[in-house]
Write a protein that holds these residues in place. Sequence first.
Motif, PDB file in Angstrom:
ATOM      1  N   SER A  58     -27.268  16.044  67.712  1.00 52.58           N
ATOM      2  CA  SER A  58     -27.629  14.691  67.256  1.00 52.58           C
ATOM      3  C   SER A  58     -26.410  13.792  67.070  1.00 52.58           C
ATOM      4  CB  SER A  58     -28.428  14.757  65.955  1.00 52.58           C
ATOM      5  OG  SER A  58     -29.643  15.434  66.158  1.00 52.58           O
TER       6      SER A  58
ATOM      7  N   TRP B 145     -29.100   6.102  69.505  1.00 51.77           N
ATOM      8  CA  TRP B 145     -30.334   5.974  68.709  1.00 51.77           C
ATOM      9  C   TRP B 145     -30.340   4.683  67.891  1.00 51.77           C
ATOM     10  CZ3 TRP B 145     -31.237  11.549  66.255  1.00 51.77           C
ATOM     11  CH2 TRP B 145     -31.708  12.405  67.253  1.00 51.77           C
ATOM     12  N   ASP B 146     -29.168   4.354  67.333  1.00 56.09           N
ATOM     13  CA  ASP B 146     -29.106   3.146  66.499  1.00 56.09           C
ATOM     14  C   ASP B 146     -29.597   1.916  67.250  1.00 56.09           C
ATOM     15  OD1 ASP B 146     -28.241   4.275  64.169  1.00 56.09           O
ATOM     16  OD2 ASP B 146     -26.110   3.856  64.491  1.00 56.09           O
ATOM     17  N   CYS B 147     -29.417   1.920  68.584  1.00 55.19           N
ATOM     18  CA  CYS B 147     -29.836   0.774  69.385  1.00 55.19           C
ATOM     19  C   CYS B 147     -31.115   1.052  70.158  1.00 55.19           C
ATOM     20  CB  CYS B 147     -28.741   0.375  70.357  1.00 55.19           C
ATOM     21  SG  CYS B 147     -27.318  -0.221  69.475  1.00 55.19           S
ATOM     22  N   GLY B 148     -31.799   2.144  69.832  1.00 54.62           N
ATOM     23  CA  GLY B 148     -33.061   2.441  70.519  1.00 54.62           C
ATOM     24  C   GLY B 148     -32.868   3.137  71.852  1.00 54.62           C
TER      25      GLY B 148
ATOM     26  N   ILE C  12     -31.486   6.051  62.341  1.00 52.75           N
ATOM     27  CA  ILE C  12     -32.518   5.544  63.254  1.00 52.75           C
ATOM     28  C   ILE C  12     -32.642   6.580  64.355  1.00 52.75           C
ATOM     29  CG2 ILE C  12     -33.046   3.722  64.926  1.00 52.75           C
ATOM     30  CD1 ILE C  12     -31.549   1.799  63.026  1.00 52.75           C
ATOM     31  N   PHE C  13     -33.860   6.940  64.715  1.00 50.69           N
ATOM     32  CA  PHE C  13     -34.056   8.026  65.685  1.00 50.69           C
ATOM     33  C   PHE C  13     -35.348   7.792  66.440  1.00 50.69           C
ATOM     34  CE2 PHE C  13     -35.381   9.015  61.384  1.00 50.69           C
ATOM     35  CZ  PHE C  13     -36.691   9.437  61.536  1.00 50.69           C
ATOM     36  N   PRO C  14     -35.448   8.361  67.646  1.00 51.01           N
ATOM     37  CA  PRO C  14     -36.641   8.065  68.456  1.00 51.01           C
ATOM     38  C   PRO C  14     -37.903   8.695  67.866  1.00 51.01           C
ATOM     39  CG  PRO C  14     -34.909   9.111  69.778  1.00 51.01           C
ATOM     40  CD  PRO C  14     -34.486   9.208  68.353  1.00 51.01           C
TER      41      PRO C  14
ATOM     42  N   THR D  58     -38.901  12.664  67.260  1.00 52.86           N
ATOM     43  CA  THR D  58     -37.772  13.501  66.839  1.00 52.86           C
ATOM     44  C   THR D  58     -38.225  14.449  65.731  1.00 52.86           C
ATOM     45  OG1 THR D  58     -36.233  11.726  67.371  1.00 52.86           O
ATOM     46  CG2 THR D  58     -35.418  13.446  65.891  1.00 52.86           C
TER      47      THR D  58
ATOM     48  N   LEU E 274     -32.002  15.996  62.211  1.00 54.66           N
ATOM     49  CA  LEU E 274     -31.280  15.062  61.340  1.00 54.66           C
ATOM     50  C   LEU E 274     -30.445  15.785  60.284  1.00 54.66           C
ATOM     51  CD1 LEU E 274     -34.187  12.518  60.708  1.00 54.66           C
ATOM     52  CD2 LEU E 274     -32.563  12.575  62.614  1.00 54.66           C
TER      53      LEU E 274
ATOM     54  N   THR F  38     -35.196  -1.929  66.800  1.00 56.61           N
ATOM     55  CA  THR F  38     -33.932  -1.665  67.482  1.00 56.61           C
ATOM     56  C   THR F  38     -33.705  -2.709  68.571  1.00 56.61           C
ATOM     57  OG1 THR F  38     -35.075  -0.157  68.968  1.00 56.61           O
ATOM     58  CG2 THR F  38     -33.926   0.833  67.097  1.00 56.61           C
TER      59      THR F  38
ATOM     60  N   SER G 228     -38.737   3.551  67.775  1.00 53.75           N
ATOM     61  CA  SER G 228     -37.799   4.247  66.890  1.00 53.75           C
ATOM     62  C   SER G 228     -38.340   4.293  65.467  1.00 53.75           C
ATOM     63  CB  SER G 228     -36.442   3.540  66.898  1.00 53.75           C
ATOM     64  OG  SER G 228     -35.824   3.690  68.160  1.00 53.75           O
TER      65      SER G 228
END
Lengths: 623, 623
Positions: free
Chosen positions: A470, A477-480, B458-460, B463, B468, B547, B556
């Motif tokens: 991860s 991920w922060d930006c999708g 932030i994660f898809p 997940t 995490l 996002t 997300s």
Amino acid sequence: MSPKITTELLKQLRQVMKNPKYVQEPVQAYIVPSGDAHQSEYIAPCDCRRAFISGFDGSAGTAIVTEQHAAMWTDGRYFLQAAHQMDNNWTLMKMGLKDTPTQEDWLVSVLPEGSKVGVDPFIIPADQWKRMSKALRSAGHDLVPVKENLIDTIWTDCPQRPCKPLIMLDLSYTGVSWRDKIVALRSKMAERKVMWFVVTALDEVAWLFNLRGSDVEYNPVFFAYAVIGMNTIRLFIDGDRMMDPPVREHLQLDSTLEPEFKIQVMPYGSILSELQAVGAGLSPKEKVWLSDKASYALTEAIPKAYRYLTPYTPICIAKAVKNAAETEGMRRAHIKDAVALCELFNWLEKEVPKGTVTEIIAADKAEEFRSQQKDFVELSFATISSTGPNGAIIHYKPVPETNRTLSVNEIYLLDSGAQYKDGTTDVTRTMHFGTPSAYEKECFTYVLKGHIAVSAAIFPNGTKGHLLDSFARSALWDCGLDYLHGTGHGVGSFLNVHEGPCGISYKTFADEPLEAGMIVSDEPGYYEDGSFGIRIENVVLVIPAETKYNFKNRGSLTFEPLTLVPIQTKMIDVNLLTEKECNWVNEYHQKCREVVGAELERQGRHEALRWLLRETEPLARVQ
Amino acid sequence: MSPKITTELLKQLRQVMKNPKYVQEPVQAYIVPSGDAHQSEYIAPCDCRRAFISGFDGSAGTAIVTEQHAAMWTDGRYFLQAAHQMDNNWTLMKMGLKDTPTQEDWLVSVLPEGSKVGVDPFIIPADQWKRMSKALRSAGHDLVPVKENLIDTIWTDCPQRPCKPLIMLDLSYTGVSWRDKIVALRSKMAERKVMWFVVTALDEVAWLFNLRGSDVEYNPVFFAYAVIGMNTIRLFIDGDRMMDPPVREHLQLDSTLEPEFKIQVMPYGSILSELQAVGAGLSPKEKVWLSDKASYALTEAIPKAYRYLTPYTPICIAKAVKNAAETEGMRRAHIKDAVALCELFNWLEKEVPKGTVTEIIAADKAEEFRSQQKDFVELSFATISSTGPNGAIIHYKPVPETNRTLSVNEIYLLDSGAQYKDGTTDVTRTMHFGTPSAYEKECFTYVLKGHIAVSAAIFPNGTKGHLLDSFARSALWDCGLDYLHGTGHGVGSFLNVHEGPCGISYKTFADEPLEAGMIVSDEPGYYEDGSFGIRIENVVLVIPAETKYNFKNRGSLTFEPLTLVPIQTKMIDVNLLTEKECNWVNEYHQKCREVVGAELERQGRHEALRWLLRETEPLARVQ
């Protein structure tokens, strides 16, 4: 690509499926998996049976032929290719789609009651056999081993099993003699109270005896098995390779050795009967250690009560932890590899604007530069040389039909590596030979942040690689954004470019903990279908980390990049980097300069050296 | 703590192990697991059979009694406690230590040939039965179900199974009627082509029928099973609880309902015979859905070919995703809980310097403040109130023998929570009532960084929580520190404080993906044996995240803290925080001020409000 016409072949296969010469009772279905008898990732031409019967030659796929049907299961990477390569006799089973039946469910739906399903017991791993056999049995069918491979009976022009000369590695490459490796193996066997260990994976045989071969493309291995007892060593290998005086010398076949180090050489094909003899002669509590991925045939040779199966063998685990000689070899190999790539990128920079460089030409040029380096043996995998939309195809390999010309308008992704006698390389760089867009730079920088997050991570001894996956994705991920592959794999030392038991991937849980001396890749990416692909890959060595504190005295680990090829600063949006990340890039480039620069100088490659110096100018971060 | 004298009890147990009244054939060993017939984490006094026979009353442990031996397996949390509570008849088997045998290996080593090992088939989960049975069989022994629990036969003063009144939850709490839950469950059953679903977990029964109970401390559940068919509903429950008019009204027992919603109420003890009748009446392809953790007895009631077992039931998964009514209830509960904790911490700040506040007094005071809040029902688990070295004992619960006095020189850790009719809380705060050392602040700040890294991640969509877990550890790892527990667990809605199928832990791989509406805890920590413990825990809600891009249209997710209790700024070394982390703390505290401040104001708790305002002053980061 026109499809292979398989009507006649399928007719022949269906005949042998009923032929008492090959089957005790007729089988109503025959399974043709991808693999070979060693569960290898890369296979020899003579083992490409699924490709022969179907025409589909992707790296993953299972064919099942019944009296009425022929079906092929493959995954998303190969839907298009399989559809192009197979004729109308075949039904494509798209794995991963919701409505696609599993092989077991499909068999149950098409087979007449009480059917027999045949498979080559040498090709199917024991764990797969178990699963499929159980599912078929619960529906009233039987999975049966068919000793003679039925594809081989109809494959009249089947190439011979390769039997190429062996390469001997001395202590300067391996660090440990094969005798000492046997001693260490036997001590692991004693710990687990097993009397025999069966070596089935080709890279494990090669590693154990400090030998290499070239029977399989890209993987420096040779066809062989070994059976190690507490007092005996049996090596099953074909051809007159064992007549070669240096090989005899290396294995001390003619020396007066202590009996427990005397290697008995036996024919490759005699493994099953020898193992059956071992199995028959066991006394209670004498266990035989096998990988749980070994073939059904070899696993069955040992009575169930005597089997000791593990997902990773002691050789697999020992092989993963490189010693000082191997680590030094890997360092040397990566420096030579970096020299080749500096040459290549310098050449591409001049040639690409002329519009004459295709993906295939670039790949060939990379091989040419690599082959100029000392101890180069071959490539370590098929070069992924891809530009523009081809870069988004993760396992792309350029062929004439898809071959694009590199240009100053598109991103170029090169994932390539080589086998040197001192080490194996695997490196990916993503370059732009014109002016990248802000969006391309943004995506590249997120991937770079992920690469750095793994490479600079500090983590406790005993941490499994999948726990780091991860870190590689967080910035994306922060930006999708995200990428749909793992982050890293184990890398062999002049051996397979993909090896277990460690790696960095969200997909696994059964990886072994990382330890100092292990070598893995760090290769996050981002792919935009139809547009471009980005990946930044270094091979990194697990090393001890200095930390301020030391909880429970466990010690900490981190990574040291072995790959020393500049990361194109033109692609970096410096403002998206933290100070720490910016320093990482600058320190990395400084090391490339010093180490690779010195080698370029030594080899008199001044133009490539100038390219390196320019490409490793420090980043300046706007405060 | 003096050990329980068990000589006479063991003698009695060994007699019934041979008594034909209870066993068909004598059993040479008898296993006494921790659990109840519902595989509950918290159990009723009548189910504390392992504690009764051994004296050891920790939450985890398995006793095995043979003709000669009595042995207890437990984990590192309980080595000391078990050693203190058990007399010399017992051998402590320290799980996790290298030389400790597994239960199976130990049994094989001590049993005479061809032994029978007995266990209550209602207590042992089917998957454990399978594993143990296989191991024993391969050594020539047999695991046999002993229908009557042998401990119960010698436990003369065994408390009665609780049968307390039920609480009905209306739509304003549950958001969905039990009828609609049945409809949704049947649609999941239809998808999987199963005809019956067996509800065995107590919280699943409670959730399905929108009922709560108090048969088990801390968990608002009641003893019951349910069997849901496509056209029938059977509820197995004892006592006159079903005579209560509001309960009859809630379940519409006296209404003229469509037959498929008519609930048949049956005695709790008739589940096995009813399920056997269901099993006997199945036609081919009619499957019965059970959790793979259901008891061996209930699983065996369904012939193997008809079983459909999954690790998580459709109720477990549906229950985890809270709807708007549940989410709003959880928000309300957490605001009330924060009010109680502001009162507590304000009170502690004044009282601790006087040297009169012990861990037990502080815990009681926390309960007192909580009980003043609307719809308070009970605590959600035993309060962990620990100061100084006790804080390093992760599952500490103060008892008179260990009870320390809080002081201005030691860190105080309070992990506590409550059941309110509208929601369940679980919060940990670590405080210092004097001046923390630089080292204590440093450690606290790393833990806080980990807490924020998860909370702000932030994660898809899709997940799994275990991916995490490393985010919570990264700041600690960088300095060589770590904590040896998971980072988070699912939290029920006025239900069990620990629930599946989601969580955040490196230990699992089989968790279900996080989705919006799920609620988990975020609780990294750091513990220094003999010195102090630090943990910062919020309950957080999974929410959609905005996002910049949206890869593959997956969407997300991120977390929103439901817990709104100030994090002691005195413990924070601001210079170790990034700007982003500092902003997170300030925004979090601003929200505590606004939301909890308004409620304190409304409740006229002005002193606690002043405490809140002071504790939520923004951090100023040195640039």
